[in-house]
Design an enzyme around this catalytic site. Structure first.
Site, short mmCIF file in Angstrom:
data_model
loop_
_atom_site.label_atom_id
_atom_site.label_comp_id
_atom_site.label_asym_id
_atom_site.label_seq_id
_atom_site.Cartn_x
_atom_site.Cartn_y
_atom_site.Cartn_z
CD GLU A 164 16.33 -21.59 0.87
OE1 GLU A 164 16.09 -22.95 0.93
OE2 GLU A 164 15.52 -20.82 0.35
NE ARG A 168 3.19 -27.83 3.48
CZ ARG A 168 4.22 -27.10 3.04
NH1 ARG A 168 4.91 -26.23 3.71
NH2 ARG A 168 4.23 -27.18 1.72
CE LYS A 215 10.93 -20.21 5.22
NZ LYS A 215 11.27 -19.90 3.91
NE ARG A 244 9.31 -27.03 -2.30
CZ ARG A 244 8.34 -26.54 -1.38
NH1 ARG A 244 9.26 -25.77 -0.26
NH2 ARG A 244 7.32 -26.73 -1.27
CG PHE A 256 18.41 -26.16 6.40
CD1 PHE A 256 17.96 -27.52 6.23
CD2 PHE A 256 18.51 -25.33 5.42
CE1 PHE A 256 17.08 -27.63 5.12
CE2 PHE A 256 17.86 -25.65 4.11
CZ PHE A 256 16.96 -26.67 4.01
NE ARG A 312 14.61 -28.38 1.42
CZ ARG A 312 13.60 -28.66 2.72
NH1 ARG A 312 12.47 -28.19 2.49
NH2 ARG A 312 13.75 -29.59 3.38
CD GLU A 332 18.37 -24.34 11.43
OE1 GLU A 332 18.04 -24.56 10.44
OE2 GLU A 332 18.99 -25.41 12.20
CE LYS A 341 5.78 -22.25 5.32
NZ LYS A 341 5.98 -22.33 3.80
P1 AMP Z 1 8.39 -24.85 3.17
O1 AMP Z 1 7.82 -23.69 2.91
O2 AMP Z 1 7.59 -25.89 3.92
O3 AMP Z 1 9.01 -25.69 1.94
O4 AMP Z 1 9.64 -24.49 4.17
C1 AMP Z 1 10.17 -23.40 3.91
C2 AMP Z 1 11.42 -23.42 2.96
O5 AMP Z 1 12.48 -22.62 3.67
C3 AMP Z 1 12.37 -24.53 2.72
O6 AMP Z 1 11.99 -25.27 1.77
C4 AMP Z 1 13.69 -24.26 2.46
O7 AMP Z 1 13.87 -23.91 1.12
C5 AMP Z 1 13.74 -22.67 3.20
N1 AMP Z 1 14.69 -22.48 4.18
C6 AMP Z 1 15.41 -21.39 4.30
N2 AMP Z 1 16.18 -21.68 5.81
C7 AMP Z 1 16.02 -22.59 6.22
C8 AMP Z 1 16.42 -23.49 7.23
N3 AMP Z 1 17.23 -22.76 8.05
N4 AMP Z 1 15.75 -24.74 7.43
C9 AMP Z 1 15.03 -25.38 6.61
N5 AMP Z 1 14.58 -24.73 5.77
C10 AMP Z 1 15.02 -23.31 5.28
#
Ligand code: AMP
Length: 606
Positions: free
Chosen positions: A303, A421, A252, A273, A344, A257, A250, A427
């Site tokens: 997001e 996590r 990003k 978040r 998402f 969030r 997907e 990511k």
């Molecule tokens: P994290 O850094 O583990 O919090 O994950 C990355 C962050 O990317 C998430 O918390 C979301 O805020 C953001 N994000 C952006 N696009 C997406 C997506 N398609 N699916 C999930 N998270 C996304």
């Protein structure tokens, strides 16, 4: 339960830093509390009155606390303030004063439920006269307290309780009290906390029905779920490897969030978040989500990013961040910073909770649920089976203003893991750059109709660089930013001499503008960086087969390069040089805000 008993446990907690000892003291305490008072004891011991996401605050400043201590102990405010300066802790000052007055706490003893309710009253009193009302309550509580009780009442209201009891320690203590201290019970307790975000509810459920009763803690609209988090990988090939060769990729989106809770009556609440309620910051989402999601209940995640009202391009993170925490001037901000939410995930719909379902099923439920609109959309997704396809999708994502991709496992175990996590989500971001060293002169080869304020005129232009080897104009960006009203008004006349009905020969682009032009007009743009894209064709193949250079976040500098003919525009070779000399900075390891980590990450597969 007498407040004095709670305070005895506090004193023991304060005397140790060892987690095991704290666990023992807390579990003993929890087992001795009547069920009806358990939730209050749990919140109080964390220095709170309600679960954190409710954001209930006492609103007691030092000056107010000082006055309350003075009035309760018959001292001059100045004397209490003086003593506070010397001792450093208003709780200690209160204890001193109460001891001097000979308070024993025995005349009209405080019990926990009463103290809790009165403190809640302090928090909920607001508006005119609230300061006096707060002082009145505190004066009464302190007047009845023993010195040590007074110390903790004051520390609680001042937010300086400092018992050192973290969430993880609380969960340990719950497991020791009601789960025999086993690993399984600890996991079940943590899972219940992750979906409820409420330690009071978890403790009460355990006390009433033991670990088995935790399965009854359901996702509830209005109570935020701790977010599922992603792991990182070094490249796309590792991403695919970890996902057994196939993954849903997907875009990003680089924004905020948001977890949206829609009640059956159409009311929407939004959580960040970090589970703070942010509903008031996005009135437009409160209005549009019920239309997009239909009759509730529903809990979805997405997001929020800022999009250009006229060209629909995704804008950099800095723009949406200006909406964060804003309480005033919201109407103007809604106009200035247009928001789109890219959904998402779905955690609950009207057929029940979906978090146990594998991701592909959740995505199907999400697609069935959402009636897309300009403001509420689905995250762009593609299933990929190989690195080439993953790379192509990644490039498209960057070219469309996103920061990389989120890969999602399609495995049967790919449930929504609240608060965890793990490698079910990975990511992958491109390195950030610090911008381009130079501006670029682009040739206008197409234009797009404007929307919104730009309806009836051109909203954005398609720009190309020149490739002298091939004698071809190759597109590198669509630019709609940086044009003031005068420039916009001037566009049609400036471009009219070059307008043609069909795509002219010698133009290479993957885009379909509404109007084509033969190369003639040159203008200067700046951008954040050059990325690779399958849509744009500038210098195609110079770095990677099938991919051209794309300028991210392009902006017209205001300079028409009337001194330049189309063949004098920036060339493919120059773009390659710019691409190679971009200042690169590694994606920072901790790109999450400090303290953003869940207190108790579980589900690590590494
Ligand atoms: P994290 O850094 O583990 O919090 O994950 C990355 C962050 O990317 C998430 O918390 C979301 O805020 C953001 N994000 C952006 N696009 C997406 C997506 N398609 N699916 C999930 N998270 C996304």
């Amino acid at each position: 339960m007498r407040y004095a008993e709670l305070v005895r446990a506090y004193e023991r907690l304060e005397a140790t830093t060892k987690r095991l000892e704290m666990r023992a003291i807390l579990s003993e305490l929890f087992l001795s509390v009547p069920h009806s008072e358990l939730a209050s004891v749990v919140y109080l011991s964390q220095g709170q009155l309600r679960p954190e996401y409710e954001g209930v605050e006492l609103g007691v400043a030092t000056s107010l606390g000082t006055r309350a201590v003075a009035e309760a102990t018959g001292a001059e405010v100045a004397a209490v303030a003086e003593r506070l300066k010397a001792v450093g802790d208003l709780g200690d000052v209160a204890a001193e004063r109460l001891a001097e007055r000979g308070n024993t706490g025995e005349d009209h003893p405080l019990d926990v439920s009463e103290a809790y309710l009165r403190l809640l009253e302090v928090a909920r009193t607001s508006g005119e006269g609230s300061q006096d009302a707060k002082i009145g309550i505190l004066r009464d509580l302190l007047g009845r307290a023993s010195p040590v009780e007074g110390k903790y009442v004051v520390r609680f209201v001042m937010g300086t309780l400092r018992l050192g009891v973290r969430e993880a320690t609380m969960l340990d203590a719950f497991a020791a009290a009601w789960g025999g201290g086993t690993k399984e019970s600890r996991l079940a307790i943590e899972a219940a906390f992750n979906v409820s975000s409420d330690l009071g509810v978890v403790a009460t459920t355990l006390a009433d029905g033991g670990v088995a009763a935790l399965s009854g803690i359901a996702l509830t609209v209005g109570r935020p779920v701790r977010p599922m988090l992603a792991e990182r990988a070094k490249d796309l090939s590792e991403v695919l490897q970890r996902m057994d060769g196939t993954a849903a990729l997907e875009y990003k989106y680089d924004g905020l969030r948001v977890q949206a809770h829609l009640a059956p009556d159409g009311t929407v609440r939004l959580f960040s978040r970090r589970l703070e309620e942010i509903s008031a910051q996005f009135p437009e989402l409160l209005a549009d989500l019920p239309k997009a999601l239909g009759a509730g209940p529903a809990i979805v995640e997405g997001e929020c990013v800022s999009v250009d009202a006229d060209t629909d391009e995704i804008r950099p993170f800095q723009e949406i961040s200006r909406r964060r925490g804003r309480k005033y001037d919201l109407e103007r901000m809604q106009e200035e910073i247009r928001v789109a939410m890219f959904l998402f995930d779905v955690l609950l719909d009207k057929d029940g909770t979906t978090i146990e379902l594998p991701f592909p099923e959740r995505r199907r439920r999400l697609e069935a649920l959402v009636q897309g609109s300009p403001r509420i959309r689905l995250a762009t997704q593609r299933i990929v089976h190989d690195v080439e396809a993953a790379q192509a999708f990644f490039d498209e994502s960057i070219a469309d203003g996103c920061e990389g991709v989120m890969a999602k496992s399609l495995a049967p175990e790919s449930a929504y893991r609240a608060g965890a996590r793990g490698f079910w989500w990975i990511k992958y971001k491109r390195e950030y750059t610090q911008g381009l060293a130079d501006s670029i002169d682009g040739v206008v080869v197409g234009a797009f109709h404007g929307r919104g304020r730009r309806a009836g005129m051109y909203g954005a232009l398609l720009l190309a660089s020149y490739n002298p080897e091939k004698g071809v104009y190759e597109s590198f960006c669509k630019v709609g930013t940086g044009f003031d009203d005068a420039a916009l008004q001037a566009l049609p006349a400036k471009l009219a001499p070059f307008a043609v009905a069909e795509r002219p020969a010698g133009i290479d682009t993957g885009m379909e503008p509404d109007q084509w032009f033969t190369p003639g007009v040159v203008l200067e743009v700046r951008g954040a960086e050059l990325s690779l894209s399958p849509t744009h064709r500038a210098g195609v193949g110079l770095v990677r087969p099938g991919a051209g250079f794309a300028l991210r976040f392009p902006r017209f500098t205001g300079r028409w390069r009337e001194d330049k003919g189309p063949e004098d525009a920036t060339t493919a070779a120059e773009l390659l040089r710019l691409y190679r000399t971009q200042v690169r900075r590694e994606a920072t390891e901790g790109d999450d805000a400090p303290g953003d980590e869940p207190a108790v990450p579980i589900g690590r597969k590494d």
